[in-house]
Design a protein around this motif. Structure first.
Motif, PDB file in Angstrom:
ATOM      1  N   SER A 439       4.031 -53.727  -8.417  1.00 44.43           N
ATOM      2  CA  SER A 439       3.257 -54.360  -8.529  1.00 44.43           C
ATOM      3  C   SER A 439       2.318 -52.518  -8.413  1.00 44.43           C
ATOM      4  O   SER A 439       1.203 -52.649  -7.772  1.00 44.43           O
ATOM      5  N   THR A 440       2.670 -51.681  -9.754  1.00 47.72           N
ATOM      6  CA  THR A 440       1.939 -50.780  -9.872  1.00 47.72           C
ATOM      7  C   THR A 440       0.377 -51.769 -10.381  1.00 47.72           C
ATOM      8  O   THR A 440       0.236 -52.534 -11.069  1.00 47.72           O
ATOM      9  N   GLY A 441      -0.520 -50.404 -10.639  1.00 44.86           N
ATOM     10  CA  GLY A 441      -2.020 -50.581 -10.587  1.00 44.86           C
ATOM     11  C   GLY A 441      -2.458 -50.534  -9.568  1.00 44.86           C
ATOM     12  O   GLY A 441      -3.920 -51.317 -10.064  1.00 44.86           O
ATOM     13  N   ASN A 442      -2.436 -50.726  -8.087  1.00 42.95           N
ATOM     14  CA  ASN A 442      -2.915 -51.763  -7.602  1.00 42.95           C
ATOM     15  C   ASN A 442      -3.296 -49.815  -5.852  1.00 42.95           C
ATOM     16  O   ASN A 442      -2.419 -49.524  -5.002  1.00 42.95           O
ATOM     17  N   PRO A 443      -4.248 -48.972  -6.326  1.00 43.55           N
ATOM     18  CA  PRO A 443      -3.395 -47.739  -5.698  1.00 43.55           C
ATOM     19  C   PRO A 443      -4.135 -48.008  -4.200  1.00 43.55           C
ATOM     20  O   PRO A 443      -3.621 -47.280  -3.659  1.00 43.55           O
ATOM     21  N   LEU A 444      -4.830 -48.853  -3.853  1.00 48.49           N
ATOM     22  CA  LEU A 444      -4.562 -48.972  -2.862  1.00 48.49           C
ATOM     23  C   LEU A 444      -3.707 -49.637  -2.252  1.00 48.49           C
ATOM     24  O   LEU A 444      -3.446 -50.394  -0.332  1.00 48.49           O
ATOM     25  N   LEU A 445      -2.498 -50.416  -2.747  1.00 50.06           N
ATOM     26  CA  LEU A 445      -1.600 -51.191  -2.309  1.00 50.06           C
ATOM     27  C   LEU A 445      -0.795 -50.148  -1.426  1.00 50.06           C
ATOM     28  O   LEU A 445      -0.537 -49.173  -1.907  1.00 50.06           O
ATOM     29  N   GLY A 446      -0.133 -50.807  -0.481  1.00 44.56           N
ATOM     30  CA  GLY A 446       0.378 -49.860   0.755  1.00 44.56           C
ATOM     31  C   GLY A 446      -0.014 -48.806   1.653  1.00 44.56           C
ATOM     32  O   GLY A 446       0.707 -48.338   2.720  1.00 44.56           O
ATOM     33  N   LYS A 447      -1.425 -48.899   1.864  1.00 48.23           N
ATOM     34  CA  LYS A 447      -2.110 -48.877   2.607  1.00 48.23           C
ATOM     35  C   LYS A 447      -2.744 -49.205   3.499  1.00 48.23           C
ATOM     36  O   LYS A 447      -3.445 -50.424   3.253  1.00 48.23           O
ATOM     37  N   SER A 448      -3.319 -48.557   5.222  1.00 46.27           N
ATOM     38  CA  SER A 448      -3.713 -50.076   5.697  1.00 46.27           C
ATOM     39  C   SER A 448      -5.269 -50.564   5.856  1.00 46.27           C
ATOM     40  O   SER A 448      -5.728 -49.223   5.527  1.00 46.27           O
ATOM     41  N   SER A 449      -5.078 -51.427   5.716  1.00 47.31           N
ATOM     42  CA  SER A 449      -6.449 -52.020   5.454  1.00 47.31           C
ATOM     43  C   SER A 449      -6.974 -52.760   6.152  1.00 47.31           C
ATOM     44  O   SER A 449      -6.509 -54.113   6.775  1.00 47.31           O
ATOM     45  N   SER A 450      -8.002 -52.759   6.694  1.00 48.04           N
ATOM     46  CA  SER A 450      -8.455 -53.538   7.966  1.00 48.04           C
ATOM     47  C   SER A 450      -9.281 -54.534   7.229  1.00 48.04           C
ATOM     48  O   SER A 450      -9.447 -55.650   7.770  1.00 48.04           O
ATOM     49  N   GLY A 451      -9.427 -54.248   5.695  1.00 47.77           N
ATOM     50  CA  GLY A 451     -10.861 -55.318   5.076  1.00 47.77           C
ATOM     51  C   GLY A 451      -9.837 -56.044   4.419  1.00 47.77           C
ATOM     52  O   GLY A 451     -10.179 -57.601   3.940  1.00 47.77           O
TER      53      GLY A 451
END
Length: 918
Positions: A439-451
């Motif tokens: 999953s590298t190269g997804n800087p927002l992955l693993g962070k909570s997001s309402s979107g």
């Protein structure tokens, strides 16, 4: 002191002189401009004499101050180069110069604040100067279509100053560039027609929420592109012609477009599965999907609309029905990606393991999906979980957004999942140790997001490194904030929706955007129903018509001011005829199109009058046939009711038969007469094909048979009526004056059947043959009743040449034809109904006598979207259901009539003899 007194005495005179000198230039300015305009035209318009005041010139109207308010010179055969600047005509409200041969630049009309209507279409203009339409703050109609010689020009940005714009036509006018995103500036815009140009780029977002009803953007040279998603946010849309462009993506959900009746999107690059509810839209009559790249099931068509989908589409089956489970799943996955064209071009058929790109199978099961480096956008679909044999899923190096669905962690055989180098966000599901997850190269992955929009789940984030307590605390805080924000947004959305609906309903009720409360002189109309040819004009016709309102069989509401203007305030000079329910007036629209306006007499507007009006609206706007006069529109003005029909310029058959000298018509030749008879037979036969014939009234007589320029005939007086409980015809008074055309059985039973029509048709044939009226009190009793006299003459065929109209002067071959028609007339007027043929037999007899007519295209066929497998009551109930109305007729009364057309009896004689005279 004396000088001062003199000055005081002179002051009023000086003031008057100053006032006169100030007023003089305004008159002089119009005089000079009009004189220059006349000199620029070749030839000078008829009636534009230099010796007469310009306010008295033909087609020119002035106000009380001698300022020109309108110039109407449509279809005058004029040419020349117009003045470069007409902006001195500051009181001008209407400029109608269409259908001439003017060349050079379009005149500069800038800052004419009173100008409301500009008709420059169908000319030879060569350029549109920059700023020519600036400052037109009152402009409502701008028509520039069919100026084929124009240099390329963009839609002027200054048009956004014309906030009252209702109609903008510029088809076949060499418009280029993109559609500007200023359509939110036109709250009243209803019709936008820009077909056959060189527009490129996407549909502007400002189309959303607009009042546009009629949208023609078809046949752009290079093609408009992007998606057509904005259509789903155009609630007033009734007709969308987007064919022959380069639109991509799926067909959106159009359920909010409740008035949409005509959707033409053929010859594009649309992909994906057609929305299941598309063919169930309440008003939809016509859809063309041909030559796209659509996938999924063949469209179902429960309402039997006019639907085509041939060509390059890639439906999974050849008939309606679901696709296989794996195909359905893969199409759902493609849907989350926006249905990419690369998938649409290779995913054909109903077996995903038969040559589908990016898919690998083992046996009949998909085991690998490889979307690596395809530049796909969109989200990861939870439907991947339905591919239970999936082992490898490669989604890396794309532009995917949203979260990773929890369901992917439950795939039982998954071994490899690569989502690297995308724009994914949100929590990461917990995958088994057997899954190689990258999953590298997804800087927002693993962070909570309402979107997150990919259907991700709530599983723990194995890669986040956060403690459970921190994660939980963050989740509660974020959840609370999200709930508050969501609540506020929902509240605001509800408020905005209520305000929108209130304003929209108010605008609808007051006629804004619906063509019911228009300024004088505008033919802007709301199309609620089906247009001609099943709603689809031919492209040639649509572009050669001067972009008139769509008078093609729709339920068109027209303002009373328009009808007053086009009939010269219902002038006596424009009366075409008088009927049992009112007077019919001739009218002329701005472009020269002629119409016939039937105005109900006030005394006739009782229950019967209103029933008649509702009946004609209910059926005539739906029933279309080349030999039936078309109802174009209607007007409700207080208690007044008016119907607008197509105009038949050659008058009635009665005028040609009985009033030739008085009307100035030449006598009809035999070929013309037999052609007219065949046209009438075909029209009535079509009405009979609607099955429930006792619900259709047909007042067959020559005064209700109208002739066009080509002397082809159309039946005028027909419609739908309720039967009284006893089965009798509800409009006996209408037929009281047509005794000579009524079959004997009508007087005893009152029942209207097809055989009553056949009898009346036989009487009309006799009138065509003899040039005599059905009843003529000026003749002796033994000759006054045409049927009785003519049938006696038929006993001996040698009497036929003496009985027919002597102006026919037949030769041998013509006499043979006349004899066949005379014999048919005798059969049709037989005393007993069972002895009369049906109208199909009459058509078969007459057809060989006339050069065979054939439709030029399938669109010219007869039924125009009417389902002939339904009885007329069933069709009416369907129409009413489509239109949300059940007030005109009830099902119990509709069920009382017979539903089949009897064929010609086997015992019906093929020849006529004296025994038929009883």
């Amino acid at each position: 002191m004396g000088d001062m007194a003199t000055l005081r005495r002179l002051l009023p005179t000086v003031a008057l002189l100053l006032l006169l000198s100030a007023a003089a230039p305004s008159v002089a300015d119009d005089s000079s401009a009009m004189s220059d305009l006349r000199d620029a035209m070749s030839p000078a318009p008829s009636g534009w004499s230099s010796s007469a005041s310009y306010c008295k010139w033909d087609g020119v109207n002035c106000d009380s101050s001698s300022r020109v308010t309108s110039i109407s010179l449509a279809s005058q055969g004029l040419s020349g180069t117009l003045l470069p600047d007409l902006s001195s005509l500051s009181s001008l409200r209407t400029l109608s110069l269409q259908k001439n041969a003017f060349s050079g630049a379009v005149p500069n009309l800038a800052n004419l604040a009173s100008l409301q209507e500009i008709y420059l279409d169908n000319n030879n203009f060569t350029s549109v100067p920059a700023g020519a339409f600036a400052g037109l703050t009152s402009l409502q109609t701008l028509s520039l279509s069919n100026n084929f010689n124009l240099d390329p020009w963009p839609i002027p940005s200054e048009l956004n100053q014309s906030s009252s714009l209702v109609t903008f036509y510029a088809g076949n006018a060499n418009v280029m560039g993109t559609l500007p995103d200023f359509f939110g500036s036109f709250p009243s815009l209803q019709s936008l027609r820009l077909s056959y140009n060189n527009l490129t780029g996407p549909l502007p977002p400002s189309f959303a929420g607009s009042g546009i009803q009629n949208l023609w953007l078809n046949n752009q040279a290079q093609g408009l592109s992007g998606t057509i998603d904005v259509l789903s946010r155009m609630p007033a849309l009734s007709q969308a012609w987007l064919h022959k462009n380069s639109f991509t993506g799926p067909i959106p959900d159009l359920s909010k477009c409740e008035s949409l009746f005509d959707l033409q999107v053929r010859d594009n690059e649309l992909t994906g599965v057609m929305p299941a509810n598309l063919t169930s839209l309440p008003s939809l009559k016509n859809v063309s999907l041909d030559n796209n790249k659509l996938q999924g099931p063949v469209p179902d068509n429960p309402n039997k609309i006019q639907l085509t989908y041939d060509g390059t589409n890639s439906f999974c089956n050849t008939a309606p029905g679901p696709c296989s489970p794996q195909v359905t799943t893969l199409l759902e996955i493609a849907g989350a990606l926006g249905y990419p064209t690369t998938l649409a071009e290779s995913w054909e058929g109903n077996d995903a393991c038969q040559g589908w790109s990016f898919v690998t199978c083992q046996g009949k099961n998909v085991t690998s999906v490889n979307f690596s480096k395809q530049h796909f956008a969109g989200t990861i679909s939870p439907a991947f979980a339905n591919l239970t044999s999936l082992r490898s899923l490669l989604l890396n190096d794309n532009d995917l957004t949203g979260s990773i669905p929890d369901s992917l962690a439950k795939l039982p055989q998954l071994q490899i999942l690569d989502v690297s180098n995308n724009n994914l966000s949100g929590k990461v599901p917990v995958f088994p140790a057997s899954v190689k997850f990258t999953s590298t190269g997804n800087p927002l992955l693993g962070k909570s997001s309402s979107g997150s929009g990919g259907g991700g789940g709530s599983g723990s984030d194995a890669n986040s490194g956060s403690s459970p307590s921190a994660t939980n605390g963050s989740s509660v805080s974020a959840g609370l904030i999200a709930a508050i924000v969501s609540t506020v947004l929902v509240f605001l959305a509800i408020v905005l929706f209520v305000l929108y609906r209130f304003c929209y309903a108010k605008r609808k009720n007051t006629g804004i955007g619906k063509g019911k409360n228009l300024e004088k002189g505008k033919e802007v109309a709301k199309v609620n129903g089906m247009n001609g040819h099943g709603g689809v004009q031919s492209e040639m016709h649509s572009q050669s018509s001067g972009d008139l309102p769509v008078f093609d069989g729709g339920n068109v509401a027209i303002s009373i001011d328009v009808l007053r203007q086009v009939t010269d305030d219902f002038s006596e000079a424009n009366i075409l005829g008088r009927g049992g329910f009112g007077v019919v007036y001739k009218g002329e629209l701005h472009d020269g199109t002629m119409i016939a306006v039937k105005r109900m007499e006030s005394l006739a507007i009782g229950n019967k009058g209103l029933d008649e009006f509702q009946s004609e609206l209910a059926v005539l706007t739906k029933v279309r046939h080349r030999h039936l006069v078309a109802l174009l529109g209607y007007c409700i003005n207080g208690n007044e009711r008016l119907l607008v029909y197509e105009h038949m310029p050659q008058g009635t058959l009665a005028q040609h038969l009985f009033e030739c000298e008085a009307m100035g018509y030449p006598r009809l030749t035999w070929k013309q007469r037999v052609t007219i008879a065949l046209d009438v037979a075909r029209g009535v036969e079509y009405l009979h094909s609607l099955a429930q014939q006792s619900f259709i009234h047909r007042d067959l007589k020559p005064s209700n048979i109208l002739l066009g320029d080509d002397m082809r005939a159309k039946v005028a007086d027909f419609g739908l009526v309720k039967n009284a409980p006893d089965g009798k015809y509800s409009l006996e008074t209408r037929l009281a004056g047509t005794f000579g055309y009524l079959a004997p059985e009508y007087a005893a039973t009152g029942r209207v059947t097809t055989k009553v029509d056949v009898y009346a048709f036989g009487v009309v044939l006799m009138e065509i043959l003899t040039g005599r009226k059905a009843l003529d009190d000026s003749l002796p009793d033994d000759r006054a009743h045409l049927v009785t006299w003519f049938r006696r003459a038929l006993i001996n065929k040698e009497n036929i040449p003496k009985a027919i109209d002597q102006t026919l002067n037949p030769v041998d071959d013509t006499l043979e034809s006349i004899s066949k028609v005379a014999e048919l007339a005798g059969h049709c007027t037989a005393r007993e109904p069972f002895q009369r043929p049906d109208m199909g037999h009459a058509v078969n007899i007459l057809s060989p006598l006339v050069e065979q007519w054939k439709p030029s295209s399938q669109e010219d066929e007869d039924n125009y979207g009417i389902d002939l497998h339904l009885s007329l009551p069933q069709a009416l109930e369907r129409w009413q259901a489509d239109e949300g109305s059940t007030s005109m007729f009830n099902s119990s009364s509709l069920s009382q009539t017979q539903s089949s057309i009897p064929p010609k009896p086997a015992y019906f004689p093929d020849t006529f003899n004296s025994t038929d005279c009883r």
